[in-house]
Design an enzyme around this catalytic site. Structure first.
Site, PDB file in Angstrom:
ATOM      1  CG  ASP A 160      -3.077   4.230   4.356  1.00  0.00           C
ATOM      2  OD1 ASP A 160      -4.099   3.998   5.032  1.00  0.00           O
ATOM      3  OD2 ASP A 160      -2.875   3.733   3.223  1.00  0.00           O
ATOM      4  CE  LYS A 207      -8.346  -3.094   3.644  1.00  0.00           C
ATOM      5  NZ  LYS A 207      -7.473  -2.258   2.856  1.00  0.00           N
ATOM      6  CD1 TRP A 213      -2.428  -2.120   1.535  1.00  0.00           C
ATOM      7  CD2 TRP A 213      -3.070  -0.921  -0.248  1.00  0.00           C
ATOM      8  NE1 TRP A 213      -3.488  -2.769   0.942  1.00  0.00           N
ATOM      9  CE2 TRP A 213      -3.896  -2.068  -0.141  1.00  0.00           C
ATOM     10  CE3 TRP A 213      -3.282  -0.033  -1.298  1.00  0.00           C
ATOM     11  CZ2 TRP A 213      -4.933  -2.328  -1.060  1.00  0.00           C
ATOM     12  CZ3 TRP A 213      -4.308  -0.299  -2.208  1.00  0.00           C
ATOM     13  CH2 TRP A 213      -5.109  -1.432  -2.078  1.00  0.00           C
TER      14      TRP A 213
HETATM   15  C1  LIG Z   1      -7.024  -1.527   1.717  1.00  0.00           C
HETATM   16  C2  LIG Z   1      -6.020  -0.431   1.864  1.00  0.00           C
HETATM   17  C3  LIG Z   1      -5.965   0.678   0.978  1.00  0.00           C
HETATM   18  C4  LIG Z   1      -6.897   0.815  -0.211  1.00  0.00           C
HETATM   19  O1  LIG Z   1      -8.085   1.391   0.178  1.00  0.00           O
HETATM   20  P1  LIG Z   1      -9.303   1.745  -0.805  1.00  0.00           P
HETATM   21  O2  LIG Z   1     -10.327   2.277   0.136  1.00  0.00           O
HETATM   22  O3  LIG Z   1      -9.705   0.484  -1.488  1.00  0.00           O
HETATM   23  O4  LIG Z   1      -8.830   2.782  -1.743  1.00  0.00           O
HETATM   24  C5  LIG Z   1      -5.033   1.659   1.232  1.00  0.00           C
HETATM   25  N1  LIG Z   1      -4.185   1.578   2.276  1.00  0.00           N
HETATM   26  C6  LIG Z   1      -4.206   0.527   3.124  1.00  0.00           C
HETATM   27  C7  LIG Z   1      -3.249   0.487   4.270  1.00  0.00           C
HETATM   28  C8  LIG Z   1      -5.120  -0.498   2.944  1.00  0.00           C
HETATM   29  O5  LIG Z   1      -5.131  -1.539   3.792  1.00  0.00           O
END
Ligand SMILES: *Cc1c(COP(=O)(O)O)cnc(C)c1O
Length: 371
Positions: free
Chosen positions: A175, A199, A105
């Protein structure tokens, strides 16, 4: 309500608490105070303004966020933040932003930032297959960088920083999509946090952004309105039609976190117990289950491991699926097995998986095929 038949170990979207699903089901038909389905309530209603206000207050309370942070509810997922953030904070800058390349990511965020301005990759774990994370002695953060960007939990590879990175005089951007509200996180040391809901804290459709006011002020003035954080802050996250249902479910999850769970410290303890259960099993399996991440960098959210052969992995995944464990296949980028154990996945569900894994190994060792 009958609980679902299968346990959700998927990397995302993740499981939601049963009590939240029950309330969401009721609201789908009718929100009692309003007499309408949540799917058809105006985003300009007083009811929705109160939902947003309570959710914002709950997030502030759970994280003990200082008052100079904005709490924004945006769309476009974490992926949109890969661009929206550097549009505001990197465009036109002479000094590069520092990015840590710790896995899949963070690797997606870097090229998007490069479209907007200069980027320096401080450290990359690519040559090690992202099995380990850097120590502080390996991170030479620049005092001139507009910000430092990192991913607290790399969802695909299952590595997680168990500390805050960087320097106090450079804004930290994190993030936290896959570990947001999974435990205490020293949010006040981070200037910018983003996390989509799907998540740990709700359904897909809404992304939470926490940002210090001073960052908001620094943005250029020629951004498309929808991509300018200031427009969303002024509109109290109601600039255009927001995902009302997703935001409502995230509100229910924050109530569950402070009520049923008892706050983030307790959530963090539960998550640690769950992860320990699985990692202990991997470590005592005599190499049958092989944890992917280096021990000190293991993720409490995504337990990623391999079996001795690809064929055994296929056999394991098929048997697990037949036994009611859903979503265990590793991310398509790296394969293997990944047990994602987000907030709503209970300790008893983890115990059930551990029991299954024990059993699978024993049957395999005894040379019998696994049904
Ligand atoms: C799943 C994930 C993403 C992607 O997120 P979207 O909402 O599908 O754009 C980005 N960063 C991390 C750490 C993730 O686990």
């Amino acid at each position: 309500m009958k609980a679902p038949n299968r346990l959700n170990f998927s990397g995302g979207p993740g499981a939601l608490p049963e009590s939240v699903l029950l309330q969401a089901r009721e609201a789908m038909i009718e929100v009692p105070e309003i007499g309408l389905s949540v799917l058809g309530i105006s985003h300009r209603s007083d009811w929705f303004a109160a939902v947003v206000a309570e959710l914002e207050a709950n997030i502030r309370g759970l994280l003990e966020l200082p008052p100079d942070y904005h709490v924004l509810l945006l769309q476009g997922g974490a992926t949109q933040q890969f661009s929206m953030l550097p549009m505001s904070l990197l465009r036109g800058k002479a000094h590069p932003a520092d990015y840590v390349h710790s896995g899949y990511w963070s690797g997606k965020a870097i090229p998007e930032a490069r479209r907007e301005g200069p980027v320096r990759v401080l450290w990359s774990g690519e040559s090690d297959g992202f099995r380990r994370l850097p120590g502080d002695d390996e991170l030479h953060c620049s005092a001139q960088a507009p910000y430092l960007h990192y991913v607290s939990n790399e969802t695909v590879e299952g590595v997680q920083f168990h500390r805050v990175l960087g320097r106090d005089d450079v804004p930290r951007v994190c993030d936290m999509s896959s570990d947001f509200l999974s435990g205490p996180c020293a949010a006040e040391r981070l200037s910018f946090i983003y996390a989509h809901a799907q998540k740990n804290i709700g359904p897909a459709g809404v992304t939470v952004v926490l940002m210090r006011d001073e960052l908001l002020k620094a943005a250029p003035n020629d951004l498309p309105a929808f991509l300018d954080y200031r427009r969303h802050a002024e509109a109290h996250s109601n600039y255009n039609t927001p995902p009302v249902f997703a935001i409502y479910v995230v509100l229910l999850v924050t109530r569950w976190l402070s009520g049923e769970i008892g706050g983030l410290a307790r959530m963090g303890e539960i998550n640690r117990t769950k992860a320990d259960r699985l990692y202990r099993l991997l470590d005592s399996s005599d190499g049958f289950y092989r944890g992917r991440a280096e021990t000190g960098n293991r993720s409490l959210m995504n337990v990623v491991f391999n079996l001795p052969t690809a064929e055994l992995e296929r056999e394991f995944l098929a048997a697990a699926s037949a036994a009611g464990f859903s979503g265990l296949a590793g991310h398509r980028a790296i394969g293997g097995v990944r047990a994602s154990i987000y907030n709503a996945l209970s300790l008893s569900a983890v115990d059930e998986l551990a029991g299954f894994m024990d059993d699978f190994q024993r049957r395999r060792a005894a040379g019998r095929s696994v049904p």
